[in-house]
Design a protein around this motif. Structure first.
Motif, PDB file in Angstrom:
ATOM      1  N   ILE A 105       0.836  -1.211   0.000  1.00 12.60           N
ATOM      2  CA  ILE A 105       0.000   0.000   0.000  1.00 12.60           C
ATOM      3  C   ILE A 105       0.866   1.253   0.000  1.00 12.60           C
ATOM      4  N   SER A 106       1.862   1.302   0.847  1.00 16.35           N
ATOM      5  CA  SER A 106       2.664   2.522   0.995  1.00 16.35           C
ATOM      6  C   SER A 106       3.560   2.790  -0.196  1.00 16.35           C
ATOM      7  N   ASN A 107       3.891   1.760  -0.974  1.00 13.29           N
ATOM      8  CA  ASN A 107       4.760   1.945  -2.130  1.00 13.29           C
ATOM      9  C   ASN A 107       4.001   2.052  -3.452  1.00 13.29           C
ATOM     10  N   ALA A 108       2.678   1.937  -3.401  1.00 15.41           N
ATOM     11  CA  ALA A 108       1.875   2.047  -4.624  1.00 15.41           C
ATOM     12  C   ALA A 108       1.918   3.477  -5.171  1.00 15.41           C
ATOM     13  N   LYS A 109       2.000   3.590  -6.481  1.00 17.41           N
ATOM     14  CA  LYS A 109       2.021   4.904  -7.129  1.00 17.41           C
ATOM     15  C   LYS A 109       0.770   5.142  -7.975  1.00 17.41           C
ATOM     16  N   LYS A 110       0.238   4.086  -8.585  1.00 15.33           N
ATOM     17  CA  LYS A 110      -0.929   4.236  -9.457  1.00 15.33           C
ATOM     18  C   LYS A 110      -2.178   3.580  -8.864  1.00 15.33           C
ATOM     19  N   TYR A 111      -2.064   2.324  -8.489  1.00 17.62           N
ATOM     20  CA  TYR A 111      -3.250   1.639  -7.968  1.00 17.62           C
ATOM     21  C   TYR A 111      -2.869   0.532  -6.998  1.00 17.62           C
ATOM     22  N   VAL A 112      -3.826   0.202  -6.143  1.00 18.20           N
ATOM     23  CA  VAL A 112      -3.775  -1.004  -5.303  1.00 18.20           C
ATOM     24  C   VAL A 112      -5.148  -1.655  -5.393  1.00 18.20           C
ATOM     25  N   TYR A 113      -5.203  -2.886  -5.892  1.00 13.98           N
ATOM     26  CA  TYR A 113      -6.449  -3.647  -5.966  1.00 13.98           C
ATOM     27  C   TYR A 113      -6.415  -4.713  -4.872  1.00 13.98           C
ATOM     28  N   ILE A 114      -7.454  -4.748  -4.061  1.00 21.21           N
ATOM     29  CA  ILE A 114      -7.493  -5.644  -2.901  1.00 21.21           C
ATOM     30  C   ILE A 114      -8.793  -6.439  -2.905  1.00 21.21           C
ATOM     31  N   THR A 115      -8.681  -7.714  -2.613  1.00 25.58           N
ATOM     32  CA  THR A 115      -9.865  -8.561  -2.420  1.00 25.58           C
ATOM     33  C   THR A 115      -9.718  -9.282  -1.090  1.00 25.58           C
ATOM     34  N   SER A 116     -10.763  -9.199  -0.264  1.00 20.85           N
ATOM     35  CA  SER A 116     -10.743  -9.882   1.035  1.00 20.85           C
ATOM     36  C   SER A 116     -12.173 -10.171   1.477  1.00 20.85           C
TER      37      SER A 116
END
Length: 536
Positions: A380-391
């Motif tokens: 999360i902290s190193n993302a620049k464009k997107y983070v896609y998460i499924t939980s």
């Protein structure tokens, strides 16, 4: 003659232990899960507290000032103790309310949860086993040199190397499965082709038709002379963990083992379950992901949900070494002898000409680390464009919540897919309160409408992904034995991303209007019990 043979087969089937269990598939499992659940014990303690309070109120009214004075002294002392303890504030907050209202029994419950003599024994044994598996691995200097070739993954790689001897590996082939229907046939075929050994570790093995398909293969492999080990969690697999069924499997020649067998009120490791999903075949093929062994995960027959969405990956290559070490560690926690780990860890794992870096990793309640959460926070902290998460579950601490919100506010597309229907009702209600906090601060929250989604996946910037058994809840992040695979610059990441974007077509975006449509009683339950989120 045909009728006689048909009747004979029918009688044999009726007397087979598997079919006896299947006839009563849910009864015994439900009772065992209820008796051994943390919720059952918590409500039992609360009921005792209330009963004792009423007893004092009715029988000792003249001494109530002594009772309340002693209670105030005890609760104040306990709060001072908590404030000086290490650990997350969410865990401390969860204990404040019961100890303020019912100090004596609140403190007693705290001691019951935290005094873990058996756990100390497990910790020492696990440390020994981890040390022995680490001794079988290559020198860390070689791993650090490899990490230098991947500057963006180097920091996390060094953390995983130091915290658990989770080595980075190149030259791995990875295949992605977007559903149980795709995963199971591939896994069955790999087992059919096995020549040396089959190791299986799951949280849930449900004794049903899907398990019987797998069991038939395993029995055949035993007859062919292969070593077959099956490890399953006692709480997640209550029927399979019965002594009668374990003996049934062992008589087949399968080395079957139940992880932390349960004893009512005396099971000191009750909260520390084996939630991992690992299959290793001949040291050449390995699987992990969110899928367990059950009809539900294969979408076979009638199930609670109209569709179960899950995922998994297949690995071929040196990265299997990490997964082998994880399996051997959990298998040997209460193993009486000293197994030769070199035979399996220093195995000639095949190499494949595929780019990217893989680091299979694990986490557990005894390592004094938050490895799984730190992996997620790093992504999360190193993302620049997107983070896609499924939980499937969102019951998170303030650190995780703030990391998601901060990423969204600095312009990262943070998108989160969660179920629209409950699997565990109370966790579902509490999770909805976290979702409201997230979408109000810029996180895109989507609810899966086709059925239930059970995937545990992070994807970022077309470069990074992790798949495994780790949910976004306190159990997975802090209490359970878990596993995952960190992938950097691997071609399979595009397949994982495509599946996420395809899954969005079966989702609805949550906003304030959608949140208000949630039944008021569910929102109220979520708000009331949110303070106890870390204990549920």
């Amino acid at each position: 003659m045909k009728k006689r043979n048909k009747l004979k087969r029918k009688n044999e089937r009726a007397n087979d232990l598997n079919y006896v269990i299947i006839k009563d598939r849910y009864g015994k499992a439900f009772i065992r899960k209820a008796v051994f659940s943390r919720m059952f014990l918590t409500f039992l303690i609360i009921a005792v507290q209330i009963a004792v309070f009423i007893f004092f109120l009715l029988r000792f009214q003249s001494n109530l000032e002594v009772y309340f004075g002693a209670s105030l002294f005890l609760s104040t002392g306990f709060m001072v103790y908590l404030s000086n303890c290490s650990g997350k504030n969410e865990f401390k907050m969860a204990w404040l309310l019961p100890t303020v209202v019912f100090p004596l029994f609140g403190v007693a419950a705290y001691i019951l949860y935290h005094t873990n003599g058996g756990g100390n024994k497990v910790r020492k044994r696990l440390e020994q086993v981890k040390k022995r598996t680490a001794e079988c691995l290559i020198p860390k200097a070689a791993a650090e040199k490899l990490l230098e070739l991947y500057p963006e993954a180097e920091g996390l790689g060094k953390f995983l190397l130091e915290s658990g001897s989770y080595y980075p590996h190149e030259n791995n082939y990875v295949k992605y499965f977007s559903s149980g229907e795709d995963f199971y046939p591939d896994m069955f075929q790999a087992i059919r082709s096995a020549k040396k050994f089959v190791f299986i570790e799951f949280f849930i093995i449900e004794v049903d038709e899907t398990w019987l398909l797998l069991l038939e293969l395993l029995e055949q492999k035993v007859l062919e002379g292969l070593e077959v080990r099956v490890l399953f969690d006692a709480l997640g697999s209550p029927v399979a963990s019965q002594k009668k069924y374990l003996k049934y499997l062992q008589n087949m020649g399968i080395k079957a083992h139940s992880f932390f067998p349960l004893v009512p009120f005396f099971s000191t490791q009750q909260n520390n379950r084996d939630h991992r999903k690992i299959i290793i075949i001949d040291g050449e093929v390995a699987y992990t992901g969110g899928v367990n062994i059950s009809n539900q995960y294969m979408n076979r027959g009638e199930n609670r949900f109209k569709y179960w969405k899950d995922n998994a990956i297949r690995i071929e290559g040196p990265a299997i070494q990490n997964m082998m070490a994880l399996f051997l560690q959990t298998w040997n926690i209460d193993y009486k002898g000293e197994e030769d780990f070199n035979h399996f860890i220093n195995y000639p794992f095949p190499k494949h000409d595929f780019p990217g870096l893989l680091i299979p990793y694990g986490d557990d309640a005894f390592n004094k680390e938050d490895i799984a959460e730190d992996v997620y926070l790093h992504i999360i902290s190193n993302a620049k464009k997107y983070v896609y998460i499924t939980s499937p579950y969102i019951v998170i601490d303030n650190q995780m919540q703030e990391a998601l919100i901060f990423a969204a506010r600095r312009g990262v597309n943070v998108s989160l897919i969660v179920p629209s229907v409950p699997d565990h009702f109370l966790t579902f209600c509490i999770g909805r309160t976290f979702l409201k906090s997230l979408f109000e601060k810029g996180v895109n929250v989507y609810t899966y409408e086709k059925g239930f989604i059970h995937e545990k996946t992070f994807i970022s910037d077309d470069k990074v992904a992790t798949i495994g058994s780790v949910n976004l809840d306190y159990r997975s992040l802090f209490h359970h034995f878990e596993c995952g695979v960190y992938m950097y610059a691997s071609p399979v990441i595009s397949d994982i991303k495509n599946d996420f974007e395809e899954t969005l077509k079966d989702c609805k975006k949550m906003d304030l209007q959608a949140y208000k449509k949630i039944p008021s009683y569910q929102r109220m339950i979520g708000r009331i019990f949110r303070i106890f989120a870390s204990l549920i």
